[in-house]
Write a protein that holds these residues in place. Structure first.
Motif, PDB file in Angstrom:
ATOM      1  N   SER A 104     -27.417  -6.960 -24.970  1.00 55.99           N
ATOM      2  CA  SER A 104     -26.442  -8.041 -25.126  1.00 55.99           C
ATOM      3  C   SER A 104     -26.990  -9.309 -24.526  1.00 55.99           C
ATOM      4  CB  SER A 104     -25.121  -7.677 -24.446  1.00 55.99           C
ATOM      5  OG  SER A 104     -24.527  -6.550 -25.057  1.00 55.99           O
ATOM      6  N   ASP A 105     -26.583 -10.435 -25.117  1.00 62.85           N
ATOM      7  CA  ASP A 105     -26.973 -11.737 -24.591  1.00 62.85           C
ATOM      8  C   ASP A 105     -26.005 -12.087 -23.464  1.00 62.85           C
ATOM      9  OD1 ASP A 105     -28.069 -14.164 -24.162  1.00 62.85           O
ATOM     10  OD2 ASP A 105     -27.403 -15.072 -26.047  1.00 62.85           O
ATOM     11  N   GLY A 106     -26.281 -11.482 -22.274  1.00 65.83           N
ATOM     12  CA  GLY A 106     -25.327 -11.583 -21.170  1.00 65.83           C
ATOM     13  C   GLY A 106     -24.383 -10.386 -21.211  1.00 65.83           C
ATOM     14  N   GLY A 109     -21.957 -11.343 -24.224  1.00 69.27           N
ATOM     15  CA  GLY A 109     -22.516 -12.156 -25.307  1.00 69.27           C
ATOM     16  C   GLY A 109     -22.734 -11.333 -26.558  1.00 69.27           C
ATOM     17  N   ASN A 110     -23.360 -11.981 -27.551  1.00 68.07           N
ATOM     18  CA  ASN A 110     -23.649 -11.320 -28.811  1.00 68.07           C
ATOM     19  C   ASN A 110     -24.717 -10.247 -28.621  1.00 68.07           C
ATOM     20  OD1 ASN A 110     -21.866 -13.005 -30.238  1.00 68.07           O
ATOM     21  ND2 ASN A 110     -23.462 -14.580 -30.477  1.00 68.07           N
TER      22      ASN A 110
END
Length: 324
Positions: A104-106, A109-110
């Motif tokens: 995950s982007d964070g 996140g996406n």
């Protein structure tokens, strides 16, 4: 009138030019972000679960965005194939043993696809190659584990709360020890007794150590018995004599037991006399008759001595006994 129309035409032309410039700028900007005008090559990865990946999500390598997800399609019976568009500039860093994973982007996140580079002993990937899946825990798996751990921690905290309340209220053995003064005093007394017992055991161990030292002393009796062969042989001889005496005593005891058994047996004379009352009465009668007969014989002998026929014989016999 003509000047006004010219000014209006110029103004409209300017706005049209600015609009076209903005449009072109947006197209190039979006194209740059989507790598539309950058040379790329394709890689594919087959996942069991894509965890919400979508077309257009980013592909990362060592923290750098190197491409996007081009297409997602089913593969086989239950797997999903993800087609990746990778920048040509990253080609020289990705080897054939590289692996891909979903992250995950964070924290919220996406979803993204993360590629590791692989090892240098393998060649670089080629257009259309399929990457292996990295089986490490994903962010979702980590979050599920954290949720499970949090749930367990809540349960443990609740149990500890109940335990602490029971201790405060004096429930159970430990609670009673903490709240009941009498039990606490008794426990202290037990500990004191254990300490005294331990001290006694230590003293006994010291005494045993002293006794052992005395036994190991070369001047002691035990040491002399163990080291002096003459004394040891004498002691051994004494032991043998004691054993012989014990055997003799055992034999005598056995003979005495046999004699006692014979006395108790009514098949012999003494046994009959000791055990048969009728025989004992007959023996008494015989003894009485013998005594009576002896008295009468004594009287007859006296009468015989007084007889003139035997008087000379008895006088001669008395002289011989006197001379002897």
């Amino acid at each position: 009138m003509e000047n006004t129309e010219k000014k209006r035409g110029i103004t409209v032309g300017i706005f049209i030019f600015i609009g076209i410039a903005i449009f072109l700028l947006g197209v190039f900007t979006l194209g740059g972000q989507k790598k539309t005008f950058v040379k790329t090559f394709e890689l594919s990865v087959v996942f069991d679960d894509i965890q919400g990946l979508k077309s257009g999500n980013n592909v990362w390598f060592s923290g750098v965005k190197i491409g996007t997800i081009k297409k997602i399609q089913f593969y086989g019976t239950s797997q999903v194939q993800v087609i990746l568009n990778i920048d040509e500039s990253a080609h020289q860093y990705i080897h054939k043993d590289a692996k891909a994973s979903i992250s995950s982007d964070g924290l919220i996140g996406n979803k993204i696809v993360v590629i590791d580079g692989g090892s240098l002993k393998y060649p670089f990937v080629e257009d259309g190659d399929e990457l292996q899946v990295n089986k490490t825990l994903s962010t979702d798996d980590i979050m599920k584990t954290l949720q499970t751990n949090n749930k367990n921690l809540v349960e443990i905290t609740g149990d500890f709360k109940v335990l602490a309340r029971s201790l405060v209220e004096g429930k159970g053995t430990v609670g009673a020890l903490l709240t009941d003064d009498q039990i606490a005093h008794n426990f202290k007394a037990i500990v004191a007794n254990l300490n005294a017992t331990t001290q006694s055991a230590n003293n006994m161990a010291m005494e045993l150590n002293k006794f052992s030292n005395k036994l190991n002393n070369s001047e002691g009796f035990v040491s002399k018995v163990l080291e002096d062969t003459v004394m040891f042989r004498k002691l051994e001889s004494s032991v043998e004599e004691f054993q012989s005496m014990a055997k003799s005593a055992s034999a005598a005891t056995e003979n005495l037991n046999k004699a006692t058994a014979q006395l108790n047996n009514s098949n012999n004379a003494i046994g009959v006399l000791l055990n048969d009352e009728e025989a004992a009465q007959q023996l008494k009668s015989v003894m009485g008759n013998l005594e009576t007969s002896t008295q009468k014989l004594d009287e007859n002998m006296k009468a015989l001595q007084s007889n003139f026929l035997f008087r000379g014989y008895f006088k001669k016999k008395a002289k011989e006994e006197k001379s002897k």
